[in-house]
Design an enzyme around this catalytic site. Sequence first.
Site, mmCIF file in Angstrom:
data_model
loop_
_atom_site.group_PDB
_atom_site.id
_atom_site.type_symbol
_atom_site.label_atom_id
_atom_site.label_comp_id
_atom_site.label_asym_id
_atom_site.label_seq_id
_atom_site.Cartn_x
_atom_site.Cartn_y
_atom_site.Cartn_z
ATOM 1 N N ASN A 7 0.872 -1.167 0.000
ATOM 2 C CA ASN A 7 0.000 0.000 0.000
ATOM 3 C C ASN A 7 0.911 1.219 0.000
ATOM 4 O O ASN A 7 1.474 1.584 1.026
ATOM 5 C CB ASN A 7 -0.885 -0.048 1.254
ATOM 6 C CG ASN A 7 -1.830 1.125 1.335
ATOM 7 O OD1 ASN A 7 -1.776 2.041 0.510
ATOM 8 N ND2 ASN A 7 -2.692 1.114 2.333
ATOM 9 N N ARG A 91 -2.526 -2.013 -3.545
ATOM 10 C CA ARG A 91 -3.734 -1.227 -3.351
ATOM 11 C C ARG A 91 -3.644 -0.020 -4.286
ATOM 12 O O ARG A 91 -2.666 0.726 -4.243
ATOM 13 C CB ARG A 91 -3.819 -0.748 -1.906
ATOM 14 C CG ARG A 91 -4.985 0.171 -1.705
ATOM 15 C CD ARG A 91 -4.952 0.780 -0.333
ATOM 16 N NE ARG A 91 -6.130 1.606 -0.176
ATOM 17 C CZ ARG A 91 -6.149 2.729 0.524
ATOM 18 N NH1 ARG A 91 -5.060 3.159 1.131
ATOM 19 N NH2 ARG A 91 -7.252 3.423 0.629
ATOM 20 N N HIS A 180 -12.906 2.857 -0.028
ATOM 21 C CA HIS A 180 -12.859 1.774 0.988
ATOM 22 C C HIS A 180 -13.552 0.500 0.473
ATOM 23 O O HIS A 180 -14.072 -0.289 1.267
ATOM 24 C CB HIS A 180 -13.553 2.186 2.309
ATOM 25 C CG HIS A 180 -13.060 3.457 2.907
ATOM 26 N ND1 HIS A 180 -13.888 4.505 3.256
ATOM 27 C CD2 HIS A 180 -11.810 3.854 3.245
ATOM 28 C CE1 HIS A 180 -13.188 5.490 3.767
ATOM 29 N NE2 HIS A 180 -11.918 5.126 3.773
ATOM 30 N N ASN A 211 -10.139 7.264 10.102
ATOM 31 C CA ASN A 211 -9.869 8.693 9.904
ATOM 32 C C ASN A 211 -10.693 9.190 8.728
ATOM 33 O O ASN A 211 -11.260 10.264 8.748
ATOM 34 C CB ASN A 211 -8.379 8.917 9.649
ATOM 35 C CG ASN A 211 -7.592 8.839 10.927
ATOM 36 O OD1 ASN A 211 -7.976 9.422 11.941
ATOM 37 N ND2 ASN A 211 -6.501 8.090 10.913
ATOM 38 N N GLY A 212 -10.701 8.372 7.667
ATOM 39 C CA GLY A 212 -11.658 8.570 6.584
ATOM 40 C C GLY A 212 -12.764 7.551 6.800
ATOM 41 O O GLY A 212 -12.491 6.443 7.249
ATOM 42 N N ARG A 241 -12.170 15.781 7.718
ATOM 43 C CA ARG A 241 -12.951 16.134 6.519
ATOM 44 C C ARG A 241 -14.404 16.411 6.904
ATOM 45 O O ARG A 241 -14.942 15.773 7.804
ATOM 46 C CB ARG A 241 -12.876 15.006 5.495
ATOM 47 C CG ARG A 241 -11.465 14.748 5.023
ATOM 48 C CD ARG A 241 -11.400 13.578 4.084
ATOM 49 N NE ARG A 241 -10.362 12.636 4.488
ATOM 50 C CZ ARG A 241 -10.334 11.368 4.123
ATOM 51 N NH1 ARG A 241 -11.278 10.879 3.342
ATOM 52 N NH2 ARG A 241 -9.367 10.571 4.537
ATOM 53 N N ASP A 282 -8.634 12.744 16.520
ATOM 54 C CA ASP A 282 -8.613 11.373 17.039
ATOM 55 C C ASP A 282 -9.788 11.151 17.984
ATOM 56 O O ASP A 282 -9.918 11.841 18.992
ATOM 57 C CB ASP A 282 -7.275 11.151 17.760
ATOM 58 C CG ASP A 282 -7.044 9.690 18.079
ATOM 59 O OD1 ASP A 282 -7.915 9.068 18.713
ATOM 60 O OD2 ASP A 282 -5.985 9.174 17.677
ATOM 61 N N ARG A 284 -10.416 9.020 20.164
ATOM 62 C CA ARG A 284 -10.108 8.701 21.570
ATOM 63 C C ARG A 284 -9.998 9.975 22.391
ATOM 64 O O ARG A 284 -10.551 10.075 23.495
ATOM 65 C CB ARG A 284 -8.790 7.920 21.673
ATOM 66 C CG ARG A 284 -8.942 6.474 21.277
ATOM 67 C CD ARG A 284 -7.627 5.819 21.060
ATOM 68 N NE ARG A 284 -7.005 6.348 19.836
ATOM 69 C CZ ARG A 284 -6.117 5.701 19.121
ATOM 70 N NH1 ARG A 284 -5.699 4.528 19.513
ATOM 71 N NH2 ARG A 284 -5.614 6.227 18.015
ATOM 72 N N GLY A 332 -15.112 2.142 14.343
ATOM 73 C CA GLY A 332 -16.145 1.099 14.330
ATOM 74 C C GLY A 332 -15.758 -0.126 15.157
ATOM 75 O O GLY A 332 -16.594 -0.727 15.827
ATOM 76 N N GLU A 333 -14.469 -0.467 15.116
ATOM 77 C CA GLU A 333 -14.027 -1.671 15.838
ATOM 78 C C GLU A 333 -13.812 -1.411 17.324
ATOM 79 O O GLU A 333 -13.836 -2.341 18.123
ATOM 80 C CB GLU A 333 -12.705 -2.184 15.225
ATOM 81 C CG GLU A 333 -12.890 -2.766 13.845
ATOM 82 C CD GLU A 333 -11.574 -3.004 13.110
ATOM 83 O OE1 GLU A 333 -10.551 -3.255 13.760
ATOM 84 O OE2 GLU A 333 -11.584 -2.936 11.859
ATOM 85 N N ASN A 334 -13.565 -0.133 17.655
ATOM 86 C CA ASN A 334 -13.132 0.153 19.040
ATOM 87 C C ASN A 334 -14.069 1.004 19.883
ATOM 88 O O ASN A 334 -13.999 0.955 21.109
ATOM 89 C CB ASN A 334 -11.767 0.851 19.013
ATOM 90 C CG ASN A 334 -10.682 -0.070 18.507
ATOM 91 O OD1 ASN A 334 -10.390 -1.079 19.138
ATOM 92 N ND2 ASN A 334 -10.121 0.250 17.359
ATOM 93 N N GLU A 383 -8.254 -5.443 4.737
ATOM 94 C CA GLU A 383 -8.135 -5.092 3.319
ATOM 95 C C GLU A 383 -6.975 -5.843 2.663
ATOM 96 O O GLU A 383 -7.054 -6.222 1.493
ATOM 97 C CB GLU A 383 -7.946 -3.570 3.180
ATOM 98 C CG GLU A 383 -9.214 -2.822 3.557
ATOM 99 C CD GLU A 383 -8.986 -1.365 3.922
ATOM 100 O OE1 GLU A 383 -8.621 -1.106 5.084
ATOM 101 O OE2 GLU A 383 -9.163 -0.497 3.060
HETATM 102 P P1 ADP Z 1 -7.379 5.124 8.806
HETATM 103 O O1 ADP Z 1 -8.573 5.677 8.105
HETATM 104 O O2 ADP Z 1 -6.248 6.095 8.900
HETATM 105 O O3 ADP Z 1 -6.980 3.725 8.380
HETATM 106 P P2 ADP Z 1 -8.191 3.823 11.299
HETATM 107 O O4 ADP Z 1 -9.119 2.839 10.718
HETATM 108 O O5 ADP Z 1 -6.932 3.340 11.925
HETATM 109 O O6 ADP Z 1 -7.876 5.006 10.329
HETATM 110 O O7 ADP Z 1 -9.030 4.620 12.425
HETATM 111 C C1 ADP Z 1 -8.489 5.683 13.135
HETATM 112 C C2 ADP Z 1 -9.542 6.216 14.087
HETATM 113 O O8 ADP Z 1 -9.927 5.171 15.001
HETATM 114 C C3 ADP Z 1 -9.060 7.382 14.932
HETATM 115 O O9 ADP Z 1 -10.051 8.398 14.976
HETATM 116 C C4 ADP Z 1 -8.928 6.760 16.298
HETATM 117 O O10 ADP Z 1 -9.145 7.683 17.305
HETATM 118 C C5 ADP Z 1 -10.054 5.741 16.283
HETATM 119 N N1 ADP Z 1 -9.878 4.788 17.377
HETATM 120 C C6 ADP Z 1 -8.897 3.869 17.542
HETATM 121 N N2 ADP Z 1 -9.049 3.246 18.750
HETATM 122 C C7 ADP Z 1 -10.131 3.808 19.348
HETATM 123 C C8 ADP Z 1 -10.803 3.625 20.601
HETATM 124 N N3 ADP Z 1 -10.363 2.743 21.488
HETATM 125 N N4 ADP Z 1 -11.895 4.380 20.858
HETATM 126 C C9 ADP Z 1 -12.335 5.296 19.973
HETATM 127 N N5 ADP Z 1 -11.752 5.515 18.793
HETATM 128 C C10 ADP Z 1 -10.670 4.797 18.471
#
Ligand code: ADP
Length: 398
Positions: A7, A91, A180, A211-212, A241, A282, A284, A332-334, A383
């Site tokens: 990538n 990619r 995506h 982030n996106g 964005r 971010d 978090r 979405g995962e966290n 991916e």
């Molecule tokens: P990219 O689009 O750069 O691949 P990622 O899929 O890694 O981005 O997602 C980054 C985002 O996920 C950031 O906004 C980060 O704060 C958020 N994130 C990661 N861990 C957590 C968490 N534990 N709680 C809330 N948001 C999280």
Amino acid sequence: MKVLVLNCGSSSLKYQLIDMSDETLLAKGLVERIGLDGARIKHVKVGSEPFIKETHIPNHDVAVKLVVDALQDPQHGVVKDLSELSAVGHRVVHGGEKFTRSVLVDQEVLKGIEEVIPLAPLHNPANLMGIKAVMHALPGTPNVAVFDTAFHQTMPAHAYMYGIPYEHYEKDRVRRYGFHGTSHFYVAHRVAEAMGRPIEELKIVTCHLGNGSSITAVSGGKSVDTSLGYGTTEGILMGTRSGNLDPSVMIYLMEKYGDPKVVSDVVHKKSGVCGISGVSSDMRDVEEAMEKGDQRCKLAFDMLCYGIKKYIGAYAAAMGGIDAIVFTAGIGENSDLVREAVCKDLEFLGVKFDPSKNKVRGKEAELTTPDSKVKVYVIPTNEELVIARDTKELALKG
Ligand code: ADP
């Protein structure tokens, strides 16, 4: 068969080496600051300590050479010689309307990727540099291009057209493309497997929140609509964005500040969760400040969750129902907070959300009660695996 997945960005290169006999990850790494001071490679052989080397990396040819050397290094390498690398998957961000699926790279494909540079001026040139660097470093090894946009090429015209004069579609190729795609494809298929049902009979809304971010309506395994559009700013609020914006706002800002570059920076780099919260892009940081009472962080959080909820409702209507909602990517995962805020009050759609199942981070889980008509899942995206699978298939067909 071992497949290398690359990538390539303009100053970075991420890679993974996957053994396709059982789809295990052998090594991964990142080359950073290509063409800049402080360039380095960080290489990780699975199960070992990272190997980090700072060195002069003037271009992508040198970056790929470093990756290839790391992969066959006697200490931290994972292959004895380069003939073990059967194929390389790349990619590629934009395939325009030309590429509706992954393809084996030849001169014609290189030309095609070049032709769509105007649609992705920051990404496609870097993707091309990566492919060409591999052609130099590993002559004779097949390269496969996997496009972020390809999965969305099944959208019907009424979903991908914008309501501006038709000539801008014909002349300027202005339309919704979506991004995506490999992530939406992966999680849609994975959720069908988890539900034990054929994807052909499912209506799924996939929420890729990183982030996106983008949200996609997947009906019968095909993308029928998606929230990102011509570029990468449409849809829901993202890290920096803006998401959906009345075009009049752009015109007003352009007239007032007289410079498209300034306004482009506003909507790409200074908006979204970052611009609203004034704290961070971010999630978090934003969630932490929100929980301490920061009102603008709360507003950014609410705008994001409200936007996601609206898309779920819109896509349920567009598909004539919905069987599953999937959350993936960093947020979405966290973020249990985001998932709960989005899914509460969706009972009218048939979602019976179970907050006690929602405390998961980064692993696959079902978040709804057994009798919920609509299932909600967390599915970590992969991916690289989609790219590796397509690469294996096309390289074997050769
Ligand atoms: P990219 O689009 O750069 O691949 P990622 O899929 O890694 O981005 O997602 C980054 C985002 O996920 C950031 O906004 C980060 O704060 C958020 N994130 C990661 N861990 C957590 C968490 N534990 N709680 C809330 N948001 C999280």
